[in-house]
Design a protein around this motif. Sequence first.
Motif, PDB file in Angstrom:
ATOM      1  N   LEU A  48       1.182  -1.564  -0.074  1.00 23.93           N
ATOM      2  CA  LEU A  48      -0.038  -0.101  -0.085  1.00 23.93           C
ATOM      3  C   LEU A  48       0.575   1.225   0.202  1.00 23.93           C
ATOM      4  O   LEU A  48       0.237   2.021  -0.500  1.00 23.93           O
ATOM      5  CB  LEU A  48      -0.991   0.112   1.067  1.00 23.93           C
ATOM      6  N   ALA A  49       1.801   0.737   0.606  1.00 27.33           N
ATOM      7  CA  ALA A  49       2.409   2.687   1.075  1.00 27.33           C
ATOM      8  C   ALA A  49       3.462   2.253  -0.574  1.00 27.33           C
ATOM      9  O   ALA A  49       3.405   4.211  -1.264  1.00 27.33           O
ATOM     10  CB  ALA A  49       3.939   1.892   1.371  1.00 27.33           C
ATOM     11  N   GLU A  50       4.028   1.443  -0.840  1.00 25.50           N
ATOM     12  CA  GLU A  50       4.510   1.565  -2.987  1.00 25.50           C
ATOM     13  C   GLU A  50       3.492   1.864  -3.449  1.00 25.50           C
ATOM     14  O   GLU A  50       3.730   3.447  -4.677  1.00 25.50           O
ATOM     15  CB  GLU A  50       4.697   0.227  -3.228  1.00 25.50           C
ATOM     16  N   ASP A  51       2.168   1.778  -3.662  1.00 25.52           N
ATOM     17  CA  ASP A  51       1.337   2.237  -4.208  1.00 25.52           C
ATOM     18  C   ASP A  51       0.766   3.833  -3.943  1.00 25.52           C
ATOM     19  O   ASP A  51       0.708   4.823  -5.218  1.00 25.52           O
ATOM     20  CB  ASP A  51      -0.014   1.182  -3.929  1.00 25.52           C
ATOM     21  N   LEU A  52       0.659   4.111  -3.443  1.00 21.98           N
ATOM     22  CA  LEU A  52       0.454   5.766  -2.618  1.00 21.98           C
ATOM     23  C   LEU A  52       1.686   6.610  -3.170  1.00 21.98           C
ATOM     24  O   LEU A  52       1.104   7.746  -3.662  1.00 21.98           O
ATOM     25  CB  LEU A  52       0.422   6.064  -1.010  1.00 21.98           C
ATOM     26  N   LEU A  53       3.213   6.047  -3.248  1.00 22.33           N
ATOM     27  CA  LEU A  53       3.924   7.035  -3.554  1.00 22.33           C
ATOM     28  C   LEU A  53       4.086   6.957  -5.287  1.00 22.33           C
ATOM     29  O   LEU A  53       3.951   7.746  -5.945  1.00 22.33           O
ATOM     30  CB  LEU A  53       5.377   6.741  -3.072  1.00 22.33           C
ATOM     31  N   ARG A  54       3.315   5.855  -5.841  1.00 24.28           N
ATOM     32  CA  ARG A  54       3.402   5.815  -7.451  1.00 24.28           C
ATOM     33  C   ARG A  54       2.588   6.688  -7.188  1.00 24.28           C
ATOM     34  O   ARG A  54       2.044   7.326  -8.495  1.00 24.28           O
ATOM     35  CB  ARG A  54       3.395   4.554  -7.829  1.00 24.28           C
ATOM     36  N   GLU A  55       1.021   6.398  -7.217  1.00 24.06           N
ATOM     37  CA  GLU A  55       0.327   7.544  -6.916  1.00 24.06           C
ATOM     38  C   GLU A  55       0.321   9.102  -6.950  1.00 24.06           C
ATOM     39  O   GLU A  55      -0.068   9.578  -8.071  1.00 24.06           O
ATOM     40  CB  GLU A  55      -1.575   6.684  -6.422  1.00 24.06           C
ATOM     41  N   TYR A  56       1.048   9.372  -6.485  1.00 25.37           N
ATOM     42  CA  TYR A  56       1.450  10.685  -5.903  1.00 25.37           C
ATOM     43  C   TYR A  56       2.194  10.766  -6.997  1.00 25.37           C
ATOM     44  O   TYR A  56       2.049  12.394  -7.461  1.00 25.37           O
ATOM     45  CB  TYR A  56       1.933  10.691  -4.432  1.00 25.37           C
TER      46      TYR A  56
END
Length: 323
Positions: free
Chosen positions: A259-267
């Motif tokens: 989830l942390a990785e997904d959030l960074l990529r989404e940003y």
Amino acid sequence: MAAKTNLIYIRIALLLVLLSGVRLLADDTMANAYLQQGRVDEARTALQQILAAQPDNAHAHQLLCRVYYAQDMADLAIHECELAAANDPGNSNTQMWLGRAYGMKASHANPIVAFGLARKVRYAFERAVELDPGNVQAMSDLGEFYVQAPAIVGGGLDKARVLADRMQPRFSSQAHRLLALIANENKDTTTAEAEFKKAVLAGRTAAAYVDLGQFYQQQSQPAKALEAIKTGIEADRRKDAVLVDAASILTSMNQSPQLAEDLLREYLASPAKSDDAPAFKVRLQLGNLLARQGDATSAQREYVAAATLASNYAPARKSLQGS
């Protein structure tokens, strides 16, 4: 006939001056766009070109201050923000960024130097609020200073409470957040939790949920922290820097790395990127997360991307050397 010809030349000259002004304005806008996208090398080059032609351009100095601030270059940031303030002393945002730059330097200085800088931080933040009582970011910065700084340099919880009362009518969520910080400083975790929850109810903003999540993380309550963060993510329609804050909390708790990785990529894919979370720092953060998960190839890719955006940012260069 000669007089008419001269008039034509004058009009042409005036038109060229006006067009030059439009070009400089466009460059200024482009430099700001580079900054928001985390392309600080390009932003610095554009701003230095503007300032070579217009050394008194206060906005360009402020943007260059923020370029250096984003890269943790406190002395250069202070220099540029001081020039911006000298050329436009009535600009609230410039005073706010000047205070932040002083604060950055103070955080790494010896106690004697930090003492003098802390006074400058307080003056800059207070001046920012005085110039624009609607500058909620400056008010929040000032509130945090009052909470964290000792009375000898102008801090104090009583001052923070007075400021929270001032904020309440227009900025209720931020006022409750400040009250939560005050309670937390007093080791009153029950009141702090209640105030963080009031901040959520006052605005239902993603930032308020993430603040609550961070509080729970600090209180070693990971399940509650995760719940607050997930609710905050759902509330974040803009996909702005709050996503990075959420990812940082998850990483510090060793929770939900995907989830942390997904959030960074989404940003990083979002049009709402800003210097609140510089993209090159987020690339570095993502690279470190990937390296922790054993994906050295993807981590290296992020380190290269970070260094490409900010070639003078020391942590990015160090990551490249160590990868």
